[in-house]
Design an enzyme around this catalytic site. Structure first.
Site, PDB file in Angstrom:
ATOM      1  N   GLU A 182      13.260  -5.080 -18.256  1.00  0.00           N
ATOM      2  CA  GLU A 182      14.478  -5.196 -18.636  1.00  0.00           C
ATOM      3  C   GLU A 182      15.150  -6.740 -17.922  1.00  0.00           C
ATOM      4  O   GLU A 182      15.738  -7.303 -18.525  1.00  0.00           O
ATOM      5  CB  GLU A 182      15.501  -4.001 -18.609  1.00  0.00           C
ATOM      6  CG  GLU A 182      15.236  -3.257 -17.403  1.00  0.00           C
ATOM      7  CD  GLU A 182      16.386  -2.467 -16.877  1.00  0.00           C
ATOM      8  OE1 GLU A 182      15.884  -1.379 -16.354  1.00  0.00           O
ATOM      9  OE2 GLU A 182      17.528  -2.390 -17.133  1.00  0.00           O
TER      10      GLU A 182
ATOM     11  N   ILE B 209       6.269   0.304 -16.142  1.00  0.00           N
ATOM     12  CA  ILE B 209       5.680   1.680 -15.821  1.00  0.00           C
ATOM     13  C   ILE B 209       6.623   2.280 -16.251  1.00  0.00           C
ATOM     14  O   ILE B 209       6.405   3.666 -16.384  1.00  0.00           O
ATOM     15  CB  ILE B 209       4.841   2.078 -14.447  1.00  0.00           C
ATOM     16  CG1 ILE B 209       6.137   2.064 -13.465  1.00  0.00           C
ATOM     17  CG2 ILE B 209       3.996   1.236 -14.438  1.00  0.00           C
ATOM     18  CD1 ILE B 209       5.434   2.829 -12.228  1.00  0.00           C
ATOM     19  N   ASP B 210       8.058   2.221 -16.119  1.00  0.00           N
ATOM     20  CA  ASP B 210       9.160   3.158 -16.351  1.00  0.00           C
ATOM     21  C   ASP B 210       9.227   3.398 -17.887  1.00  0.00           C
ATOM     22  O   ASP B 210       9.924   4.123 -18.299  1.00  0.00           O
ATOM     23  CB  ASP B 210      10.479   2.403 -15.983  1.00  0.00           C
ATOM     24  CG  ASP B 210      10.647   2.665 -14.489  1.00  0.00           C
ATOM     25  OD1 ASP B 210       9.630   2.788 -13.812  1.00  0.00           O
ATOM     26  OD2 ASP B 210      11.717   2.065 -13.899  1.00  0.00           O
TER      27      ASP B 210
ATOM     28  N   ARG C   8       1.634  27.596  -2.159  1.00  0.00           N
ATOM     29  CA  ARG C   8       3.065  27.007  -1.824  1.00  0.00           C
ATOM     30  C   ARG C   8       3.769  26.283  -3.172  1.00  0.00           C
ATOM     31  O   ARG C   8       3.290  26.201  -4.118  1.00  0.00           O
ATOM     32  CB  ARG C   8       2.400  25.576  -1.255  1.00  0.00           C
ATOM     33  CG  ARG C   8       2.472  25.728   0.371  1.00  0.00           C
ATOM     34  CD  ARG C   8       1.968  24.450   1.003  1.00  0.00           C
ATOM     35  NE  ARG C   8       1.734  24.499   2.451  1.00  0.00           N
ATOM     36  CZ  ARG C   8       0.833  23.994   2.858  1.00  0.00           C
ATOM     37  NH1 ARG C   8       0.004  23.003   2.452  1.00  0.00           N
ATOM     38  NH2 ARG C   8       0.670  24.126   4.241  1.00  0.00           N
TER      39      ARG C   8
ATOM     40  N   GLU D  45      12.220   9.373  -9.493  1.00  0.00           N
ATOM     41  CA  GLU D  45      12.995   9.062  -8.349  1.00  0.00           C
ATOM     42  C   GLU D  45      14.554   8.780  -8.831  1.00  0.00           C
ATOM     43  O   GLU D  45      15.441   8.822  -7.849  1.00  0.00           O
ATOM     44  CB  GLU D  45      12.486   7.582  -7.926  1.00  0.00           C
ATOM     45  CG  GLU D  45      12.515   6.675  -9.035  1.00  0.00           C
ATOM     46  CD  GLU D  45      11.755   5.263  -8.706  1.00  0.00           C
ATOM     47  OE1 GLU D  45      11.697   5.184  -7.311  1.00  0.00           O
ATOM     48  OE2 GLU D  45      11.998   4.593  -9.445  1.00  0.00           O
TER      49      GLU D  45
ATOM     50  N   HIS E 231       4.221   3.368  -4.688  1.00  0.00           N
ATOM     51  CA  HIS E 231       3.579   2.378  -5.221  1.00  0.00           C
ATOM     52  C   HIS E 231       2.139   2.489  -5.702  1.00  0.00           C
ATOM     53  O   HIS E 231       1.632   1.419  -6.645  1.00  0.00           O
ATOM     54  CB  HIS E 231       3.726   0.960  -4.615  1.00  0.00           C
ATOM     55  CG  HIS E 231       5.308   0.488  -4.366  1.00  0.00           C
ATOM     56  ND1 HIS E 231       5.956   1.233  -3.631  1.00  0.00           N
ATOM     57  CD2 HIS E 231       5.936  -0.345  -5.037  1.00  0.00           C
ATOM     58  CE1 HIS E 231       7.366   0.717  -3.704  1.00  0.00           C
ATOM     59  NE2 HIS E 231       7.321  -0.153  -4.489  1.00  0.00           N
TER      60      HIS E 231
ATOM     61  N   GLN F 150       1.050   4.615  -7.674  1.00  0.00           N
ATOM     62  CA  GLN F 150       1.134   4.998  -9.181  1.00  0.00           C
ATOM     63  C   GLN F 150       1.029   3.491  -9.966  1.00  0.00           C
ATOM     64  O   GLN F 150       1.014   3.310 -11.312  1.00  0.00           O
ATOM     65  CB  GLN F 150       2.063   5.609  -9.648  1.00  0.00           C
ATOM     66  CG  GLN F 150       3.811   5.264  -9.320  1.00  0.00           C
ATOM     67  CD  GLN F 150       4.792   6.301  -9.225  1.00  0.00           C
ATOM     68  OE1 GLN F 150       4.733   6.954 -10.404  1.00  0.00           O
ATOM     69  NE2 GLN F 150       5.119   6.288  -7.982  1.00  0.00           N
TER      70      GLN F 150
HETATM   71  O1  F6P Z   1       9.148  -1.686 -11.855  1.00  0.00           O
HETATM   72  C1  F6P Z   1       9.696  -0.431 -11.847  1.00  0.00           C
HETATM   73  C2  F6P Z   1       9.719   0.169 -10.764  1.00  0.00           C
HETATM   74  O2  F6P Z   1       8.258   0.450 -10.459  1.00  0.00           O
HETATM   75  C3  F6P Z   1      10.713   1.288 -10.575  1.00  0.00           C
HETATM   76  O3  F6P Z   1       9.882   2.623 -11.324  1.00  0.00           O
HETATM   77  C4  F6P Z   1      10.982   1.578  -9.133  1.00  0.00           C
HETATM   78  O4  F6P Z   1      12.237   1.889  -8.908  1.00  0.00           O
HETATM   79  C5  F6P Z   1      11.091  -0.073  -8.687  1.00  0.00           C
HETATM   80  O5  F6P Z   1      10.198  -0.549  -9.670  1.00  0.00           O
HETATM   81  C6  F6P Z   1      10.452  -0.125  -7.101  1.00  0.00           C
HETATM   82  O6  F6P Z   1      10.515  -1.536  -7.134  1.00  0.00           O
HETATM   83  P1  F6P Z   1       9.926  -2.263  -5.848  1.00  0.00           P
HETATM   84  O7  F6P Z   1       8.608  -2.655  -6.100  1.00  0.00           O
HETATM   85  O8  F6P Z   1      10.599  -3.463  -5.716  1.00  0.00           O
HETATM   86  O9  F6P Z   1      10.020  -1.357  -4.512  1.00  0.00           O
END
Ligand code: F6P
Length: 344
Positions: free
Chosen positions: A106, A130-131, A166, A225, A273, A275
């Protein structure tokens, strides 16, 4: 278009598996149409700094199956810098560009839309994140590869949670939208999921986790998150050039909350990261290449300022200005349909 045509390509925002296939699609189609192709390094930063590198067929072919982006990425926003948009326009011409493909989410696409609106620059976009939350498209490159990773981790957590009786909480990415969280929970069979679109129902969460523990001896919860259990956590966090608060850590909050409620050990795993890395799935190789081909073809035919969106089974041109400042949350109906798995 005149002789010696030059087409630029850039990747902006968080990296995602599928960016390199998209770059390859751009390269092949633009080469066929007679363009010289240059890559702008690190997103819009490359345009502001006139940092452009020629791309070769060998490079893009070698990158097809690789994660990340061979062009580098950043969250640079020309519209957040004094004289940034004017500099972007000037450099576009000084670099001799006749066309530009922006591959991003976006934010990156929003900048593209604004440059088209303000200067009529010939730019088309390819959606990535990925969002999964770029508006006007049903597909963004990177999502399905990331979902495989998050689901695999959830399954692994179930193995260890079952062994140790757990509760485990898995935090996945998803800033404004819970696509990755909800789909991970459904694909991997979590007991509960928290997403940004729906206010957390704490009683429900506790009830469902207690039931899971009493029925099978363990429980797994997925947390996006961006899901908010405790607003105070968001205070004093750094923000990026697009004004987004840096997230991460909600999994810990949920885990310590559950620990107190259940009086038992609860562990949080913040996937982070990892993921976003790894080689793109076949879907994240095929569709991004097709979207890139269409984005280039349209630019060449004079149709600019559009996003190569996947909708109703084909790639369609969507006005980029429709993307500026928007995102695509989970539809309420989808949350309701899947809630059958998470009710107590
Ligand atoms: O690109 C989206 C995203 O992966 C979000 O899911 C996450 O909040 C953000 O990027 C993390 O950003 P950065 O790589 O700058 O830590």
């Amino acid at each position: 278009m005149s002789e010696n045509k030059r087409l630029g390509v850039l990747t902006g925002g968080g990296d995602a598996p599928g960016l390199n296939p998209a770059i390859r699609g751009v390269f092949y189609k633009a080469s066929e149409l007679g363009y010289e192709i240059v890559g702008l390094r690190d997103g819009w930063k490359g345009l502001l700094e006139k940092d452009a590198i020629p791309l070769t067929k060998e490079e893009v072919d070698a990158a097809l199956t690789k994660g990340g982006t061979i062009l580098g990425s950043s969250r640079t926003n020309p519209y957040n810098r004094e004289g940034g948009k004017e500099l972007a326009e000037k450099n576009f011409h000084e670099l001799g560009l006749n066309a530009l493909i922006a591959i991003g989410g976006e934010d990156t696409l929003g900048v593209a839309g604004q440059l088209v609106r303000d200067f009529r620059l010939p730019i088309n976009g390819v959606p990535k994140t990925i969002d999964f939350d770029v508006p006007e498209t049903d597909f963004t490159l990177g999502f399905f590869t990331a979902l495989e990773v998050t689901t695999d981790v959830l399954e692994r957590l179930q193995d260890t949670a079952r062994s140790h009786h757990r509760v485990m909480v898995l935090e996945v990415m998803g800033r404004h939208a819970g696509w990755l969280g909800l789909f991970t929970a459904v694909a991997g069979g979590a007991d509960y999921v928290l997403v940004p679109e729906k206010k957390a129902n704490i009683d429900d969460l506790v009830l469902k986790v207690k039931q899971a523990v009493s029925n099978k001896g363990f429980a797994v919860v997925v947390v996006s998150e961006g899901a908010v259990l405790d607003e105070s956590m968001l205070k004093d966090r750094p923000v990026d050039e697009f004004g987004h608060v840096q997230l991460g850590g909600m999994g810990e909050v949920v885990a310590s909350f559950l620990e107190k409620q259940l009086n038992m050990e609860v562990k949080a795993v913040i996937l982070g990261h990892a993921q976003r890395g790894g080689k793109p799935s076949v879907l994240d190789r095929i569709l991004p290449q097709l979207q890139a081909i269409k984005a280039v073809e349209w630019l060449h035919d004079g149709q600019t300022g559009v996003l190569a969106a996947y909708r109703e089974g084909s790639i369609k041109p969507i006005d980029l200005t429709k993307v500026v400042g928007k995102n695509r949350p989970l539809p309420e109906s989808l949350i309701n349909d899947f809630s059958v798995f998470f009710r107590g």
